[in-house]
Design an enzyme around this catalytic site. Structure first.
Site, PDB file in Angstrom:
ATOM      1  N   ASN A   1     -12.708  -0.511  -4.502  1.00  0.00           N
ATOM      2  CA  ASN A   1     -12.639  -0.847  -5.911  1.00  0.00           C
ATOM      3  C   ASN A   1     -13.889  -1.613  -6.111  1.00  0.00           C
ATOM      4  O   ASN A   1     -13.999  -2.607  -5.784  1.00  0.00           O
ATOM      5  CB  ASN A   1     -11.257  -1.664  -6.096  1.00  0.00           C
ATOM      6  CG  ASN A   1     -11.305  -2.120  -7.495  1.00  0.00           C
ATOM      7  OD1 ASN A   1     -12.050  -1.600  -8.314  1.00  0.00           O
ATOM      8  ND2 ASN A   1     -10.408  -2.921  -7.762  1.00  0.00           N
TER       9      ASN A   1
ATOM     10  N   TYR B   1       0.711  -1.247   0.048  1.00  0.00           N
ATOM     11  CA  TYR B   1      -0.035   0.092   0.086  1.00  0.00           C
ATOM     12  C   TYR B   1       0.800   1.207   0.133  1.00  0.00           C
ATOM     13  O   TYR B   1       0.679   2.380  -0.526  1.00  0.00           O
ATOM     14  CB  TYR B   1      -0.887   0.093   1.169  1.00  0.00           C
ATOM     15  CG  TYR B   1      -1.735  -1.254   1.059  1.00  0.00           C
ATOM     16  CD1 TYR B   1      -3.144  -0.941   0.362  1.00  0.00           C
ATOM     17  CD2 TYR B   1      -1.983  -2.401   1.827  1.00  0.00           C
ATOM     18  CE1 TYR B   1      -4.118  -1.992   0.364  1.00  0.00           C
ATOM     19  CE2 TYR B   1      -2.647  -3.304   1.758  1.00  0.00           C
ATOM     20  CZ  TYR B   1      -3.946  -3.022   1.117  1.00  0.00           C
ATOM     21  OH  TYR B   1      -4.792  -4.082   0.964  1.00  0.00           O
TER      22      TYR B   1
ATOM     23  N   CYS C   1      -6.923  -5.121  -7.651  1.00  0.00           N
ATOM     24  CA  CYS C   1      -6.565  -4.670  -6.057  1.00  0.00           C
ATOM     25  C   CYS C   1      -5.920  -5.978  -5.241  1.00  0.00           C
ATOM     26  O   CYS C   1      -5.289  -5.813  -4.226  1.00  0.00           O
ATOM     27  CB  CYS C   1      -7.779  -4.062  -5.527  1.00  0.00           C
ATOM     28  SG  CYS C   1      -9.265  -5.189  -5.488  1.00  0.00           S
ATOM     29  N   HIS C   2      -6.180  -7.223  -5.988  1.00  0.00           N
ATOM     30  CA  HIS C   2      -5.346  -8.118  -5.298  1.00  0.00           C
ATOM     31  C   HIS C   2      -3.845  -8.247  -5.406  1.00  0.00           C
ATOM     32  O   HIS C   2      -3.378  -8.977  -4.653  1.00  0.00           O
ATOM     33  CB  HIS C   2      -6.173  -9.628  -5.935  1.00  0.00           C
ATOM     34  CG  HIS C   2      -5.852  -9.688  -7.388  1.00  0.00           C
ATOM     35  ND1 HIS C   2      -6.705  -9.240  -8.492  1.00  0.00           N
ATOM     36  CD2 HIS C   2      -4.719 -10.442  -8.199  1.00  0.00           C
ATOM     37  CE1 HIS C   2      -6.171  -9.567  -9.621  1.00  0.00           C
ATOM     38  NE2 HIS C   2      -4.950 -10.130  -9.427  1.00  0.00           N
TER      39      HIS C   2
ATOM     40  N   GLU D   1      -2.081 -15.853 -11.942  1.00  0.00           N
ATOM     41  CA  GLU D   1      -1.231 -14.682 -12.795  1.00  0.00           C
ATOM     42  C   GLU D   1       0.335 -15.053 -12.874  1.00  0.00           C
ATOM     43  O   GLU D   1       0.996 -14.830 -13.928  1.00  0.00           O
ATOM     44  CB  GLU D   1      -1.476 -13.535 -12.167  1.00  0.00           C
ATOM     45  CG  GLU D   1      -2.609 -12.922 -12.480  1.00  0.00           C
ATOM     46  CD  GLU D   1      -2.811 -11.601 -11.649  1.00  0.00           C
ATOM     47  OE1 GLU D   1      -4.109 -10.969 -11.903  1.00  0.00           O
ATOM     48  OE2 GLU D   1      -2.025 -10.835 -10.981  1.00  0.00           O
TER      49      GLU D   1
END
Length: 169
Positions: A121, A98, A129-130, A156
């Site tokens: 979000n 963050y 946002c993950h 991913e």
């Protein structure tokens, strides 16, 4: 204002609610958890809505694509929109804190505000946002739950996961 249309999409992380004007997506909601979204009474179900969203999410969940090029209509404050735009620059499978996200938007002392914007979000997965984690590297809050966050990051990174593995994470 045009009707809000919605539909659901079966996915490996559960049924996702898609809502918007039928082309531009304004909400993606998880089936449970703090990111759960249920249709409002004034929304109209249309299972033909969002064909491109469905196609691109399908490619993402199949591991064929990690990028989205969609018509989006997120609703938020100017600060939230800035944070959400910055999220899209985080490469797939990578994570940042963050604090790093706050630095990237030119607000190095705003990590808490960045965290709040991240949590608000309306388009998780598509606006990734993950990919934001705690300063110490821990996976922190996510509207779809920590197991879902872990699953998305693994996907991913090219780790092939079966749908049932989500419950094991």
């Amino acid at each position: 204002m045009p009707d809000t249309l919605y539909t659901t999409l079966d996915s490996p992380i559960g049924p996702l609610l898609l809502a918007g004007d039928g082309v531009r997506l304004s909400r993606l909601g998880f089936p449970t958890g703090k990111g759960a979204v249920t249709p409002r009474p004034d929304w109209r179900r249309d299972d033909d809505a969002f064909p491109e969203v469905r196609a691109q999410l399908g490619a993402y969940f199949d591991g064929r694509s990690t990028r989205f090029d969609l018509a989006l209509d997120p609703r938020g404050t100017p600060f939230q929109l800035r944070v959400w735009e910055a999220l899209t620059a985080i490469p797939p499978g990578e994570t940042i804190s963050y604090g790093e996200l706050a630095r990237r938007i030119g607000r190095p002392n705003a990590s808490r505000a960045v965290g709040a914007a991240n949590g608000a979000n309306p388009l998780p997965v598509i606006v990734p946002c993950h990919r934001v984690i705690g300063a110490g590297g821990a996976l922190t809050g996510f509207g779809g739950g920590i197991a879902t966050k872990r699953w998305l990051l693994a996907l991913e990174r090219g780790e092939r996961l079966e749908t049932g593995q989500l419950a094991l994470l």
